[in-house]
Scaffold this active site. Structure first.
Site, PDB file in Angstrom:
ATOM      1  N   CYS A  56       0.836  -1.201   0.000  1.00 53.62           N
ATOM      2  CA  CYS A  56       0.000   0.000   0.000  1.00 53.62           C
ATOM      3  C   CYS A  56       0.879   1.262   0.000  1.00 53.62           C
ATOM      4  O   CYS A  56       1.479   1.576  -1.012  1.00 53.62           O
ATOM      5  CB  CYS A  56      -0.979  -0.067   1.178  1.00 53.62           C
ATOM      6  SG  CYS A  56      -2.393   1.020   0.961  1.00 53.62           S
ATOM      7  N   HIS A  88      -3.552  -5.442   1.319  1.00 55.88           N
ATOM      8  CA  HIS A  88      -2.757  -5.670   2.535  1.00 55.88           C
ATOM      9  C   HIS A  88      -2.715  -7.158   2.902  1.00 55.88           C
ATOM     10  O   HIS A  88      -3.612  -7.628   3.629  1.00 55.88           O
ATOM     11  CB  HIS A  88      -3.392  -4.915   3.709  1.00 55.88           C
ATOM     12  CG  HIS A  88      -3.151  -3.445   3.704  1.00 55.88           C
ATOM     13  ND1 HIS A  88      -2.087  -2.861   4.363  1.00 55.88           N
ATOM     14  CD2 HIS A  88      -3.834  -2.439   3.129  1.00 55.88           C
ATOM     15  CE1 HIS A  88      -2.138  -1.545   4.202  1.00 55.88           C
ATOM     16  NE2 HIS A  88      -3.186  -1.264   3.458  1.00 55.88           N
ATOM     17  N   GLU A  95      -0.818  -8.590   5.032  1.00 55.11           N
ATOM     18  CA  GLU A  95      -0.568  -8.758   6.481  1.00 55.11           C
ATOM     19  C   GLU A  95      -1.858  -8.682   7.290  1.00 55.11           C
ATOM     20  O   GLU A  95      -1.923  -9.173   8.407  1.00 55.11           O
ATOM     21  CB  GLU A  95       0.464  -7.726   6.967  1.00 55.11           C
ATOM     22  CG  GLU A  95      -0.049  -6.327   7.277  1.00 55.11           C
ATOM     23  CD  GLU A  95      -0.384  -5.488   6.045  1.00 55.11           C
ATOM     24  OE1 GLU A  95      -0.362  -6.002   4.921  1.00 55.11           O
ATOM     25  OE2 GLU A  95      -0.699  -4.295   6.240  1.00 55.11           O
TER      26      GLU A  95
HETATM   27  N1  LIG Z   1      -1.993   6.582   2.681  1.00 51.57           N
HETATM   28  C1  LIG Z   1      -2.139   5.810   1.512  1.00 51.57           C
HETATM   29  C2  LIG Z   1      -2.065   4.340   1.782  1.00 51.57           C
HETATM   30  C3  LIG Z   1      -2.788   3.865   3.000  1.00 51.57           C
HETATM   31  C4  LIG Z   1      -2.191   2.557   3.498  1.00 51.57           C
HETATM   32  O1  LIG Z   1      -1.023   2.275   3.221  1.00 51.57           O
HETATM   33  O2  LIG Z   1      -2.880   1.802   4.196  1.00 51.57           O
HETATM   34  C5  LIG Z   1      -3.380   6.124   0.717  1.00 51.57           C
HETATM   35  O3  LIG Z   1      -4.340   6.603   1.275  1.00 51.57           O
HETATM   36  O4  LIG Z   1      -3.402   5.893  -0.481  1.00 51.57           O
END
Ligand SMILES: N[C@@H](CCC(=O)O)C(=O)O
Length: 224
Positions: free
Chosen positions: A86, A195, A197
């Site tokens: 992410c 994700h 994890e």
């Molecule tokens: N902050 C990033 C990623 C969020 C995350 O890594 O969970 C977004 O909003 O695109």
């Protein structure tokens, strides 16, 4: 196998990743503060999700200049595994370790959901424990997850088989070709918006992501 989890100001999935590598898989795991510049003890570097530097400018745009990133680049250049999840994927594209970019989701909303994802390739350590074409379910949570690349780069990515994960069915964020995760041409650097994890402990009702981390333990040499 020793894992390092990079922590930037604003990272928020670092402990979730360490929980998987240390508690679920029993592997030595070191939290790596972004100002740390010594990674030579690590086998695998993971850049976790979150909001590094508050997502100012663009997600990952500031984190790419953190002192640790030069060492992450060298780690990748040695052919060692680097995983960006992410926000980590965003950082890896900003740092030039992966092609393309992550732009704002097509509807301009932050998305938090669980989505079906297709595993495209299983001849790399990352995905060797899945079946080719297998549909798994993984959580997504992002505001800037729309994968974009110019036409030439996109066809190179496709022709080289660098797409490891694709959204199946609905495309949640408008990513080109439904791309959810890509690797570099060597296969040792992987970036993905879902994700894994957060889908690794069966106590949480879904462990589809665990096989990705386990794949690394079994056949790292297949990465290059
Ligand atoms: N902050 C990033 C990623 C969020 C995350 O890594 O969970 C977004 O909003 O695109």
């Amino acid at each position: 196998m020793k894992f390092g989890v990079v922590v930037f100001p604003g990272s928020n999935c670092d402990r979730d990743v360490a929980y998987v590598t240390k508690n679920l898989m029993g592997q030595p795991t070191r939290m790596v503060w972004h100002q740390d510049t010594e990674l030579s003890d690590l086998d695998v570097v993971i850049i976790p999700g979150g909001f590094s530097y508050g997502d100012y400018l663009r997600c990952g745009a500031i984190a790419q200049f953190s002192p640790v990133m030069q060492q992450v680049i060298e780690h990748a250049q040695k052919g060692k595994p680097v995983l960006g999840i992410c926000n980590g994927f965003q950082v890896l594209t900003e740092a030039g370790l992966l092609p393309g970019a992550l732009a704002r989701n097509q509807d301009l909303h932050f998305i938090c959901d669980r989505v079906p994802v297709k595993v495209e390739r299983t001849d790399l350590s990352w995905t060797q424990n899945y079946q080719t074409g297998e549909i798994i379910t993984l959580p997504i949570a992002h505001g800037e997850g729309r994968f974009y690349a110019d036409e030439k780069t996109l066809s190179e990515i496709e022709d080289n088989g660098q797409v490891l994960f694709r959204y199946e069915g609905d495309n949640p964020n408008g990513s080109l070709n439904n791309i959810a995760g890509i690797c570099n041409s060597k296969g040792n650097v992987l970036g993905m918006m879902p994700h894994p994890e957060r889908a690794s402990d069966s106590m949480l009702g879904n462990s589809d992501g665990l096989k990705l981390f386990q794949g690394l333990l079994e056949k790292v040499t297949a990465l290059v």
